[in-house]
Motif scaffolding. Structure first.
Motif: not given
Length: 482
Positions: A244-245, A247-249, A252
């Motif tokens: 889940n962390f 997902r930011e990296h 797109q």
């Protein structure tokens, strides 16, 4: 087969009728043939709907389609590509192009529903046709039967095939058929899918890889001796947090989703086994592979942190759809010629009763209309995509559900089991049959479609399945134990 050899084969095999368009009489005969089989289509669709068999377990559904095709004069090769419910049915009428029509028939777990316009689960039934694959298979074989009759009447050379493809819902059945070379000599592949409208699409779908991460630890009394235990569930939860962390990296458009399928049996027992089931999606297959590796890294780190061990089973993996404008033009023209389904007063009344339960309200009249060619990308994935990278492929959807219905819903199950579903199947069968017949007569169109595909995939492209060399996961729908 090289493009030059394919063109030569097409020209030789179809020489008496090369490039001749279908006559109005032929079009009328093909659509009348489908109309004459509408009752049988509905009966077959309803039978498969009642079987509601999930991926790789579609024994009765596959057998019924094979039986109907054999009765219609097709030769059937069953159990292909290492999958007991997969088959290839063939009708050959001399040397000429090979045109394929796809047939699906697997259901989804947890969606048992009657054919009523109110939520009414079927007690004791584990699955339901929330994607309408019961109608998919029935309509596809109906189209093939109509094309076969047309080929005989008009002495059209070539080979017509129906590919019975199991486990589309996450099992990637078509991937193993592609990997086995079963589409290598196909000039064009046609498919369709139930939906809430009538449209041809050339947009991309999502490539994906899916798999189950199984953590193994050490059981112990969770209160009296917690230090002796190593929690497999801790491994799963640490992996989920790490992912889940992540997902930011990621690029797109990446989608990552999961469900914990096993987490232990009692809170006072440190679980020695736990399992989490993941999907990674993106329209670019290369990005899917890269992100999947990072998810796998998160699993390895979680195992280290929790003092457990982890193993992963790849359950599925597919490419994104490679659209083909050449074939799309053919199918769009024929879908427009057929038009959408015409509902009776009783069918419209049924639709009006279910409409208030739908999250999106659309004009019911849209079910009778054909939309312009669709070019937007899809949020879903399909194993049809792998076929589109080895042979020119095109698909359509028809209004087998009430406008506004979402796939994988009880409303889709209900419509797929009734008259509205069957009528959408008739529209699909007509559009598929007319398109296949036109392509048998159009070697130039087939050559152009092949050239378009070759250009889109690149000169250096070599098909490599996203699932690697693993065998079909025939038990992927069965509960996992430790």
């Amino acid at each position: 087969m090289t493009r030059l050899a394919l063109s030569a084969c097409l020209l030789i095999g179809a020489a008496p009728l090369a490039a001749a368009p279908l006559t109005p009489a032929e079009n009328a005969a093909i659509t009348a043939d489908v109309d004459g089989r509408a009752g049988a289509l509905a009966d077959t669709a309803k039978a498969i709907w009642s079987y509601a068999e999930v991926g790789y377990q579609e024994v009765k559904s596959s057998a019924l389609l094979q039986q109907d095709l054999r009765k219609a004069g097709f030769t059937v090769d069953a159990g292909v590509a290492g999958m007991p419910t997969a088959f290839v049915a063939s009708f050959k009428n001399g040397a000429g192009p090979v045109i394929a029509i796809l047939a699906e028939f697997d259901a989804l777990p947890g969606l048992a529903q009657t054919a009523d316009p109110v939520a009414t689960p079927i007690a004791g039934q584990a699955a339901g046709h929330g994607c309408g694959h019961n109608v998919f298979g029935a309509a596809s074989i109906t189209a093939a039967m109509a094309v076969k009759d047309w080929m005989i009447r008009n002495k059209v050379a070539g080979e017509l095939r129906v590919y019975g493809t199991p486990a589309e819902e996450g099992g990637s059945g078509k991937v193993y058929m592609v990997r086995s070379g079963l589409f290598d000599d196909v000039a064009a592949t046609l498919h369709w899918h139930p939906g809430d409208g009538n449209a041809v699409s050339v947009g991309k779908s999502q490539a994906n890889i899916s798999g189950k991460f199984r953590f193994r630890g050490v059981s112990a009394h969770a209160s009296a001796a917690p230090d002796k235990g190593r929690s497999a569930l801790d491994g799963v939860e640490i992996m989920d947090v790490a992912t889940n962390f992540l997902r930011e990296h990621v690029p797109q458009g990446t989608r990552i989703h999961y469900v914990i399928t096993e987490g232990g049996k009692a809170p006072n027992v440190v679980p020695d086994f736990a399992e989490v089931y993941y999907y990674v999606r993106h329209t670019d297959p290369a990005i899917v592979k890269a992100v999947w590796q990072r998810v796998n890294d998160a699993a390895q780190g979680a195992a280290l942190a929790s003092g457990t061990k982890v193993e992963v089973e790849i359950t599925g993996g597919v490419y994104s759809m490679l659209g083909n404008d050449t074939l799309a033009a053919v199918m769009q023209r024929n879908l427009e010629a057929v038009g959408g389904p015409a509902w009776t007063a009783a069918e419209r009344s049924w639709a009006e009763r279910i409409q208030p339960t739908l999250p999106t309200k659309k004009d019911l009249a849209s079910a009778t209309q054909v939309q312009p060619l669709q070019r937007h990308d899809s949020g879903g994935s399909t194993d049809v995509s792998d076929i589109s990278w080895v042979t020119p492929t095109v698909g359509l959807s028809t209004a087998t559900w009430v406008p506004g219905t979402a796939a994988h819903s009880w409303q889709a199950v209900a419509a797929s089991g009734g008259a509205i579903g069957a009528k959408g199947g008739v529209v699909a069968a007509k559009a598929l049959a007319l398109s296949a017949a036109e392509l048998f007569r159009s070697p130039d169109t087939l050559s152009a479609a092949r050239a378009e595909m070759d250009k889109a995939r690149g000169a250096d492209f070599k098909y490599q399945a996203m699932v690697g060399d693993r065998t079909p996961p025939l038990d992927y729908r069965k509960p996992t134990g430790n």
